[in-house]
Design an enzyme around this catalytic site. Structure first.
Site, PDB file in Angstrom:
ATOM      1  N   GLU A  94       0.825  -1.209   0.000  1.00 26.62           N
ATOM      2  CA  GLU A  94       0.000   0.000   0.000  1.00 26.62           C
ATOM      3  C   GLU A  94       0.855   1.253   0.000  1.00 26.62           C
ATOM      4  O   GLU A  94       1.928   1.284   0.593  1.00 26.62           O
ATOM      5  CB  GLU A  94      -0.875   0.020   1.262  1.00 26.62           C
ATOM      6  CG  GLU A  94      -1.891  -1.079   1.270  1.00 26.62           C
ATOM      7  CD  GLU A  94      -2.614  -1.204   2.604  1.00 26.62           C
ATOM      8  OE1 GLU A  94      -2.840  -0.166   3.266  1.00 26.62           O
ATOM      9  OE2 GLU A  94      -2.939  -2.342   2.971  1.00 26.62           O
ATOM     10  N   CYS A 107       3.269   8.212   1.337  1.00 24.92           N
ATOM     11  CA  CYS A 107       3.697   7.269   2.372  1.00 24.92           C
ATOM     12  C   CYS A 107       3.892   5.925   1.678  1.00 24.92           C
ATOM     13  O   CYS A 107       2.961   5.395   1.071  1.00 24.92           O
ATOM     14  CB  CYS A 107       2.611   7.178   3.445  1.00 24.92           C
ATOM     15  SG  CYS A 107       2.920   5.883   4.667  1.00 24.92           S
ATOM     16  N   CYS A 114       5.567  -7.681   7.449  1.00 21.64           N
ATOM     17  CA  CYS A 114       6.528  -7.180   8.428  1.00 21.64           C
ATOM     18  C   CYS A 114       6.721  -8.255   9.488  1.00 21.64           C
ATOM     19  O   CYS A 114       5.811  -9.013   9.780  1.00 21.64           O
ATOM     20  CB  CYS A 114       5.962  -5.908   9.073  1.00 21.64           C
ATOM     21  SG  CYS A 114       7.083  -5.138  10.262  1.00 21.64           S
ATOM     22  N   CYS A 118       4.475  -5.811  16.163  1.00 20.32           N
ATOM     23  CA  CYS A 118       3.797  -4.847  17.049  1.00 20.32           C
ATOM     24  C   CYS A 118       2.318  -5.248  17.172  1.00 20.32           C
ATOM     25  O   CYS A 118       1.655  -5.529  16.178  1.00 20.32           O
ATOM     26  CB  CYS A 118       3.916  -3.424  16.501  1.00 20.32           C
ATOM     27  SG  CYS A 118       5.627  -2.859  16.376  1.00 20.32           S
ATOM     28  N   CYS A 121      -0.679  -3.423  15.187  1.00 20.90           N
ATOM     29  CA  CYS A 121      -0.455  -3.089  13.774  1.00 20.90           C
ATOM     30  C   CYS A 121      -1.008  -4.161  12.843  1.00 20.90           C
ATOM     31  O   CYS A 121      -0.776  -5.354  13.041  1.00 20.90           O
ATOM     32  CB  CYS A 121       1.038  -2.907  13.545  1.00 20.90           C
ATOM     33  SG  CYS A 121       1.455  -2.531  11.842  1.00 20.90           S
ATOM     34  N   GLY A 161       5.815  -2.537   6.651  1.00 21.58           N
ATOM     35  CA  GLY A 161       7.202  -2.991   6.765  1.00 21.58           C
ATOM     36  C   GLY A 161       8.048  -2.129   7.676  1.00 21.58           C
ATOM     37  O   GLY A 161       7.650  -1.052   8.104  1.00 21.58           O
ATOM     38  N   LEU A 217       7.929   5.101  19.471  1.00 21.67           N
ATOM     39  CA  LEU A 217       8.266   4.795  20.859  1.00 21.67           C
ATOM     40  C   LEU A 217       7.085   4.109  21.559  1.00 21.67           C
ATOM     41  O   LEU A 217       7.208   3.016  22.081  1.00 21.67           O
ATOM     42  CB  LEU A 217       8.679   6.089  21.573  1.00 21.67           C
ATOM     43  CG  LEU A 217       9.395   5.934  22.902  1.00 21.67           C
ATOM     44  CD1 LEU A 217      10.624   5.065  22.791  1.00 21.67           C
ATOM     45  CD2 LEU A 217       9.783   7.310  23.456  1.00 21.67           C
ATOM     46  N   HIS A 218       5.968   4.766  21.587  1.00 21.39           N
ATOM     47  CA  HIS A 218       4.693   4.196  22.048  1.00 21.39           C
ATOM     48  C   HIS A 218       4.625   3.835  23.531  1.00 21.39           C
ATOM     49  O   HIS A 218       3.571   3.391  24.002  1.00 21.39           O
ATOM     50  CB  HIS A 218       4.273   2.982  21.228  1.00 21.39           C
ATOM     51  CG  HIS A 218       4.187   3.221  19.738  1.00 21.39           C
ATOM     52  ND1 HIS A 218       3.829   4.436  19.195  1.00 21.39           N
ATOM     53  CD2 HIS A 218       4.421   2.409  18.684  1.00 21.39           C
ATOM     54  CE1 HIS A 218       3.843   4.348  17.874  1.00 21.39           C
ATOM     55  NE2 HIS A 218       4.201   3.130  17.539  1.00 21.39           N
ATOM     56  N   CYS A 343      -2.320   2.054   7.411  1.00 20.32           N
ATOM     57  CA  CYS A 343      -1.650   1.107   6.520  1.00 20.32           C
ATOM     58  C   CYS A 343      -1.847  -0.350   6.895  1.00 20.32           C
ATOM     59  O   CYS A 343      -1.989  -0.695   8.040  1.00 20.32           O
ATOM     60  CB  CYS A 343      -0.183   1.445   6.416  1.00 20.32           C
ATOM     61  SG  CYS A 343       0.135   2.086   4.788  1.00 20.32           S
TER      62      CYS A 343
HETATM   63  N1  SAH Z   1       8.007  -0.121  10.940  1.00 17.59           N
HETATM   64  C1  SAH Z   1       8.106   1.305  10.988  1.00 17.59           C
HETATM   65  C2  SAH Z   1       7.291   2.047   9.938  1.00 17.59           C
HETATM   66  C3  SAH Z   1       5.915   1.536   9.623  1.00 17.59           C
HETATM   67  S1  SAH Z   1       4.656   1.781  10.797  1.00 17.59           S
HETATM   68  C4  SAH Z   1       7.764   1.793  12.392  1.00 17.59           C
HETATM   69  O1  SAH Z   1       7.413   0.990  13.228  1.00 17.59           O
HETATM   70  O2  SAH Z   1       7.905   2.988  12.660  1.00 17.59           O
HETATM   71  C5  SAH Z   1       4.365   3.514  10.806  1.00 17.59           C
HETATM   72  C6  SAH Z   1       3.786   4.019  12.116  1.00 17.59           C
HETATM   73  O3  SAH Z   1       2.422   3.601  12.274  1.00 17.59           O
HETATM   74  C7  SAH Z   1       4.522   3.525  13.329  1.00 17.59           C
HETATM   75  O4  SAH Z   1       4.672   4.561  14.254  1.00 17.59           O
HETATM   76  C8  SAH Z   1       3.580   2.458  13.852  1.00 17.59           C
HETATM   77  O5  SAH Z   1       3.812   2.163  15.198  1.00 17.59           O
HETATM   78  C9  SAH Z   1       2.243   3.094  13.576  1.00 17.59           C
HETATM   79  N2  SAH Z   1       1.097   2.197  13.602  1.00 17.59           N
HETATM   80  C10 SAH Z   1       1.036   0.904  13.251  1.00 17.59           C
HETATM   81  N3  SAH Z   1      -0.203   0.418  13.427  1.00 17.59           N
HETATM   82  C11 SAH Z   1      -0.947   1.429  13.898  1.00 17.59           C
HETATM   83  C12 SAH Z   1      -2.295   1.553  14.285  1.00 17.59           C
HETATM   84  N4  SAH Z   1      -3.139   0.531  14.227  1.00 17.59           N
HETATM   85  N5  SAH Z   1      -2.707   2.753  14.733  1.00 17.59           N
HETATM   86  C13 SAH Z   1      -1.873   3.817  14.777  1.00 17.59           C
HETATM   87  N6  SAH Z   1      -0.585   3.766  14.429  1.00 17.59           N
HETATM   88  C14 SAH Z   1      -0.121   2.582  14.009  1.00 17.59           C
END
Ligand code: SAH
Length: 354
Positions: A94, A107, A114, A118, A121, A161, A217-218, A343
């Site tokens: 995407e 983007c 991936c 996480c 995600c 990814g 970071l989260h 995404c």
């Molecule tokens: N792998 C990389 C880039 C792709 S994800 C990374 O982790 O940064 C891009 C961003 O979207 C990251 O900050 C990721 O944590 C966040 N993300 C993934 N799933 C999400 C969701 N369901 N809601 C909000 N943000 C999300």
């Protein structure tokens, strides 16, 4: 298959293309004629100035594929365009184009799937299928620009990814997309987002690139972060922020932090206090004072995860606590709300159908 054995034209640098021209007895300037066309989305057999026999030689040695628009959704709210692109081998990724006052931002995805795992995600649910090649990374920008008929001026690597898990291809892509003879997108207009591969962050800090690094970071402590991001078991919060400090010291480029707010998991005022503390401790040392910016993103709800987005009041309180500790916090505006633009979800829907 014969097709897949050929080298990808879009992955070649200008000097590699020149070297190839010389190797088949063609003058160097042929490369200068061809390279800009390829990066505009013109296939080599359409570049008639090259002459027929050279075009034939190119077709014998190289493949040229742009991602094909499999599905396209346009938001009626803000014009955000979301693409599901099919790659040459049938895998899909995407890309999303966002319209801002300062120009169009795309983007892009960096891998098919991936393997970072996480918990919130959608992109990681089926694991990683494969890395994208430099030509496929670039192809997303070219194909989106060609489809829109408008220039794309900014890139964020925040799609499907983990870009630093595909390091060499991403680096070659960054070289290609910033080439003056090609799309010529300035490094300052490119952001790369990572879940925190510390070894690669340190490696990237040596590359002298003016891109912006975003760190997902989260959570401010290992207990909270490991519960939602398995990568934290490999490198904890302290190690990650220490690498961020080194990155800033070496490159002079500030890092922005992403913080996805999940109701009841990581959104309490106490965790906001902890976040401010840990960021200030690592990044505002006596030697370095990095301006800190945190992007707060209420989580996009993904059916499979069961995570819920934080309420408005919780988000506002979280931001206020950070601000009161001298940390700039902005709440990410949700674009493309009507087309499910977060995404990984289009690709999953497609996988579930087949
Ligand atoms: N792998 C990389 C880039 C792709 S994800 C990374 O982790 O940064 C891009 C961003 O979207 C990251 O900050 C990721 O944590 C966040 N993300 C993934 N799933 C999400 C969701 N369901 N809601 C909000 N943000 C999300």
């Amino acid at each position: 298959m014969e097709q897949t054995e050929k080298r990808e034209l879009l992955s070649l640098t200008p000097s590699e293309l020149e070297a190839w021209m010389l190797s088949v007895g063609e003058p160097k300037y042929r490369a200068a004629q061809l390279f800009p066309q390829l990066h505009k989305g013109v296939s080599p057999d359409e570049v008639t100035t090259l002459g027929k026999s050279l075009r034939q030689k190119l077709a014998e040695s190289f493949s040229y594929h742009l991602p094909v628009v499999e599905q396209k959704l346009v938001s009626s709210l803000d014009g955000t365009v979301k693409y599901l692109f099919a790659l040459a081998d049938g895998n899909c990724v995407e890309s999303v184009v966002m319209r801002y006052d300062h120009g169009n931002t795309v983007c892009i995805s960096s891998q098919v799937g991936c393997r970072m795992g996480c918990k919130f995600c959608a992109s990681t649910i089926g694991g990683r299928v494969r890395d994208l090649t430099p030509g496929e990374l670039l192809g997303q920008v070219i194909a989106a620009q060609k489809d829109l008929g408008e220039r794309i001026s900014n890139i964020v690597m925040m799609g499907i990814g983990e870009p630093l898990d595909n390091y060499d291809n991403v680096l070659r892509f960054l070289h290609l997309v910033t080439c003056e003879q090609g799309l010529n997108i300035g490094a300052r207009h490119i952001s790369l987002s990572t879940c925190g591969l510390v070894d690669r962050i340190l490696q990237l800090s040596q590359e002298a690139l003016a891109i912006t690094l975003s760190v997902s970071l989260h959570a401010p402590d290992d207990e909270t972060r490991s519960a939602i991001m398995p990568i934290n078991n490999r490198w904890g919060v302290d190690e990650l922020l220490d690498a961020c400090r080194v990155y800033f010291a070496r490159t002079g480029r500030r890092i922005s932090f992403e913080y996805t707010l999940i109701a009841g998991k990581n959104d309490s005022p106490a965790l906001a206090e902890k976040l401010a503390l840990v960021l200030n401790r690592h990044l505002r040392t006596r030697e370095e004072t990095m301006p800190i910016h945190v992007n707060l993103i209420p989580v996009n709800e993904v059916d499979e995860t069961g995570f819920r987005r934080s309420g408005k009041a919780a988000v506002a309180t979280f931001a206020k606590v950070l601000e009161s500790r001298g940390i700039r916090a902005t709440v990410r505006r949700k674009l493309g709300a009507d087309i499910n633009a977060s995404c990984g979800q289009l690709r999953r829907n497609r996988q579930n159908q087949t």
